[in-house]
Design an enzyme around this catalytic site. Structure first.
Site, mmCIF file in Angstrom:
data_model
loop_
_atom_site.group_PDB
_atom_site.id
_atom_site.type_symbol
_atom_site.label_atom_id
_atom_site.label_comp_id
_atom_site.label_asym_id
_atom_site.label_seq_id
_atom_site.Cartn_x
_atom_site.Cartn_y
_atom_site.Cartn_z
ATOM 1 C CB CYS A 1 -12.231 8.998 -6.089
ATOM 2 S SG CYS A 1 -13.729 9.656 -5.383
ATOM 3 C CG HIS B 1 -27.097 -19.084 21.660
ATOM 4 N ND1 HIS B 1 -27.132 -19.550 22.956
ATOM 5 C CD2 HIS B 1 -26.042 -19.692 21.073
ATOM 6 C CE1 HIS B 1 -26.161 -20.409 23.143
ATOM 7 N NE2 HIS B 1 -25.465 -20.515 22.013
ATOM 8 C CG ASP C 1 -1.779 1.192 1.342
ATOM 9 O OD1 ASP C 1 -1.896 1.913 0.335
ATOM 10 O OD2 ASP C 1 -2.353 1.419 2.425
ATOM 11 C CD GLU D 1 -20.063 -22.865 18.461
ATOM 12 O OE1 GLU D 1 -19.648 -22.292 17.437
ATOM 13 O OE2 GLU D 1 -19.741 -22.503 19.612
#
Lengths: 337, 337
Positions: free
Chosen positions: A59, A156, A29, A225
């Protein structure tokens, strides 16, 4: 400029060391915005047999540019400067980049692998991007976006199995679990307005946890799971007593340990890829109600943690983890309900 | 020309009926090569709230065009004509198409979703293709190719569990199974030269089946057998006796039946998507050694069978199914070893 080139080559050499030591994919990068720099990278890499894929993000939408500059204010480079000063500096940076910018070119770069991304993926060009890895990169870029939204992750509610530490099975929520389901409803409604996409698996305990929220659920068994295989419905204590060797194998390497005829964390990570793409792509707020191992993996992904840390990610019962996915924010804020 | 337009509109209306009756995705494979025709489709679909994604495949490589024309000789349109005649006719068709061809245009079509594919995906342009479904289409197009190769599918060799009809577990091959492994080696070597990519899961019986082939295996738990959940290590006879209701539920709808805390055929189909993309993408010959449910799903996919037929696909032990994937061939040739 010479110093810049020096640091750029240092970064490239570091990347090459990583690949030579067995790395599979590395990202460089940097400001590889002119032909000379790219040719240097290409020749250095191809001499070592590494395949280069260029990624150019273009852009030209002024509104997007402005939003992007605003988001850069969170960049560590600007932490000691006033917002106005930082913004002016960033616009100046853009002008400087433009002076040296030589875009990828259909003719000149026709033999190279590259992706040109316009205005955050609204329009995309891909050259020689055939194959699973390259097409996955294209796919990711088409799905990623800058629309602000929240991601909520939780397990959950409690069941008698979780309370007693029993693996697997399909138990219903107990009273505590049912109370969490109600609180989860109130929490999401208070924060989320109405545009919430709910992702969950097909277990009873998860279905009961999301039931008060009503609405459309995306039920997907990929979110189930980690499969305990032959040890389903046992507790860790029982495994320790009956299969001490397996117990120790797991203790030594939780990440790679695979239950007999079951799964490992890495197996679950692999099967979650399409779900992660779905979450990345979603422009609504997203709530994922899952199970411990699944939520650990998703949290590690969105918090940008190393894979090795997955089994130790803290995931508490009856707690919602809120993520605000932007380029510079990988925090999960826990809300105990 | 009027008759053509009439048939095209019939096809479009049929497609619309399918979507109105609950279809999710429909393909209109027709000569939608001019602006008027595309505008007609767009206005008809958008009035009903259906999203249109145009797909334009452009080929300007003479060698590819010639190969493509040759492959069209297998097209049912040409079954009663000599190869030379068919080829000449097809080149003439191309000239006719060119007269009316109006390509998608960056400016004119800037609000539309479209993919422009050049020379079988060597270069690709995608406009407004954000989202999971659209990006999956892009991904598929980047992975698909015309390189001739074989796909071989088979189940692992026999084990004492398969012989006795016991589900799940991680048993080794028995003597028959080990013999199949040797024969499989000879078969693949006799047909496949050396460029064979082997995909398999991590079970012992599959590992032992591919072991004589040596080389690099791609081990992937996504290829594991349909998970029998609580009924792992039982036979169907035992399930029938101990859980007659579940047994009947499965008998009534094998496709959707999910074992308690286990998987259904549809669950396995979902988790196999990335594996299918890997197989599609591979330019080598591919050998997949798997389990009954997994191989049924893969065979149904590559033979273009409806999903409902998956549980009834014939998959015999110690038999290799050979596929020769081309546009007009979806046959699997069984080789009993």
């Amino acid at each position: 400029m010479e110093l810049r080139a020096y640091y750029a080559s240092l970064a490239l050499e570091e990347l090459i060391s990583f690949l030579l030591e067995g790395g599979d994919v590395a990202l460089l990068d940097a400001t590889n915005s002119n032909v000379d720099r790219r040719n240097y990278i290409a020749s250095r890499c191809s001499s070592l047999g590494f395949h280069v894929l260029y990624l150019e993000s273009i852009c030209d939408d002024p509104e997007l540019i402005h939003k992007n500059c605003l988001s850069k204010l969170q960049n560590p480079d600007y932490k000691d400067r006033s917002p106005d000063e930082a913004l002016a500096d960033f616009y100046q940076r853009l002008e400087n980049y433009k002076l040296n910018y030589e875009p990828l070119d259909k003719e000149r770069d026709r033999e190279s692998s590259y992706i040109r991304l316009f205005n955050v993926g609204e329009y995309i060009v891909a050259n020689h991007c055939n194959g699973v890895l390259e097409s996955d990169v294209v796919s990711y870029l088409l799905n990623t976006h800058l629309v602000p939204r929240k991601i909520w992750l939780c397990i959950h509610g409690e069941t008698d199995f979780t309370r007693r530490g029993i693996l697997g099975g399909d138990p219903p929520l107990n009273q505590n679990g049912a109370e969490f389901a109600r609180k989860l409803h109130d929490f999401i409604r208070s924060r989320g307005k109405d545009n919430v996409t709910i992702l969950c698996d097909r277990s009873l305990r998860v279905a009961q946890t999301v039931r008060p929220l009503a609405g459309d659920y995306n039920r997907c068994t990929l979110l189930r799971e980690l499969n305990g295989g032959d040890y389903a419905r046992m507790t860790y204590q029982e495994i320790k007593e009956r299969y001490p060797e397996e117990y120790m194998k797991r203790k030594r390497n939780k990440l790679e340990y695979r239950y007999p005829d079951g799964e490992s964390y890495l197996d679950v990570k692999d099967r979650l890829s399409p779900v992660i793409m779905k979450i990345v792509s979603c422009r609504d707020n997203v709530l994922i109600v899952g199970h411990v191992a699944v939520i650990r993996i998703l949290l590690a992904y969105f918090m940008d943690k190393p894979i090795a840390s997955i089994p130790d990610m803290e995931v508490k019962m009856h707690t919602v983890y809120e993520l605000d996915p932007t380029a510079y924010c990988h925090e999960a804020v826990p809300y105990e309900l």
